[in-house]
Design an enzyme around this catalytic site. Sequence first.
Site, PDB file in Angstrom:
ATOM      1  N   LYS A   1      -6.378   5.786   0.595  1.00 51.82           N
ATOM      2  CA  LYS A   1      -7.654   5.074   0.489  1.00 51.82           C
ATOM      3  C   LYS A   1      -7.840   4.102   1.656  1.00 51.82           C
ATOM      4  O   LYS A   1      -8.882   4.056   2.299  1.00 51.82           O
ATOM      5  CB  LYS A   1      -7.695   4.309  -0.842  1.00 51.82           C
TER       6      LYS A   1
ATOM      7  N   LYS B   1      -7.880  -5.813   7.341  1.00 50.64           N
ATOM      8  CA  LYS B   1      -6.874  -5.225   6.441  1.00 50.64           C
ATOM      9  C   LYS B   1      -6.817  -3.698   6.597  1.00 50.64           C
ATOM     10  O   LYS B   1      -5.736  -3.104   6.644  1.00 50.64           O
ATOM     11  CB  LYS B   1      -7.200  -5.618   4.993  1.00 50.64           C
TER      12      LYS B   1
END
Length: 303
Positions: A247, A178
């Site tokens: 992030k 991911k």
Amino acid sequence: TCSSGDFFMDKIGFIGLGNMGRPLAERLIKKYKLYAYDLAKTNLQYFTDKGAVACSSPSEVASKVNQIFLCLPTSSIVETVVNGDNGIAISAKKGAYIIDMTTGEPEITRKISDKLKEKEINFIDAPVSGGPKGAYHGNIAIMIGGTEEQFTKIKPIMDDISSNIFYAGKIGSGHSIKAGNNLLNLICRMATFEVISLLVKDGVDPKKAVEIIQKSSGRNYAIEITLPDNILSGKMVQGFSTGLMKKDAGVATKIANSNNVDIPLGKLSQELLENTIDEFGENADMSIVALTYEKLTGAKIRP
Ligand code: NAD
């Protein structure tokens, strides 16, 4: 009825009901009794209005159900929700499954999982890609890290969320893939804005450029989805913040650092994102990146 046996029953827990958690939980509430928890009262209320049971802490959720989904901002928040005061670990039963759909950090994930293994509690990573829209339509990609046995056990309930469930590999693999995916999305997005801005400067209609490149060799997600849906439409909202992208790209950078791998394109794309964040903040939608390119080139991509 639930296909996973008596231990799981027809009930699940869901913690983190924001932009991404909401459409995921929405699919589950059609079939399961939902025990929900979120710090944001309005996000919780959305589900209690639909018949969900509101819990007062993660530990209360774990005392009611044996399958708990998490969709929280970061892995450090996941760590608190699992191991902190009133955390899941206090009341989770042996054999319970915690399915972490957060875009998290593989290293923290492996640490949490190892610690819970001692109590015979399963913690696996199951991050998603495809945004709220993909979740709503039931085709969001879900990449699962854990043992093959754990994957087989939770596959039926994952099938209730999406038709695109993948076994990614050992614990943390879902989170690694991911992070890589999102860094790639960021790089492609920046490259695409750069090229479309250039073409607009050269007098080209951006709609034409996008339409033609969609069928040409430069095509990618930004050309196929982001630009038409969020920018050319003038909507300027995709439901994913600049702070979360920062992030995610940061997680990919951590993975690169711990493997001593250079990622020059990754670095540059994060610097460009930082320009947007300096001006619009970390709560701005990722669509706002287009405005940074407008400023940079003087070319307007939006209508
Ligand atoms: P969000 O900020 O909209 O939602 C986060 C939710 O978690 C909020 O409702 C918040 O109140 C809740 N929360 C925060 N701390 C909590 C705590 N300690 N206890 C209980 N609840 C808490 O963020 P989002 O967009 O839903 O993202 C969630 C995760 O999904 C992130 O890791 C993100 O990277 C990932 N993700 C998001 C998208 C997207 O398009 N939005 C796509 C793929 C993955």
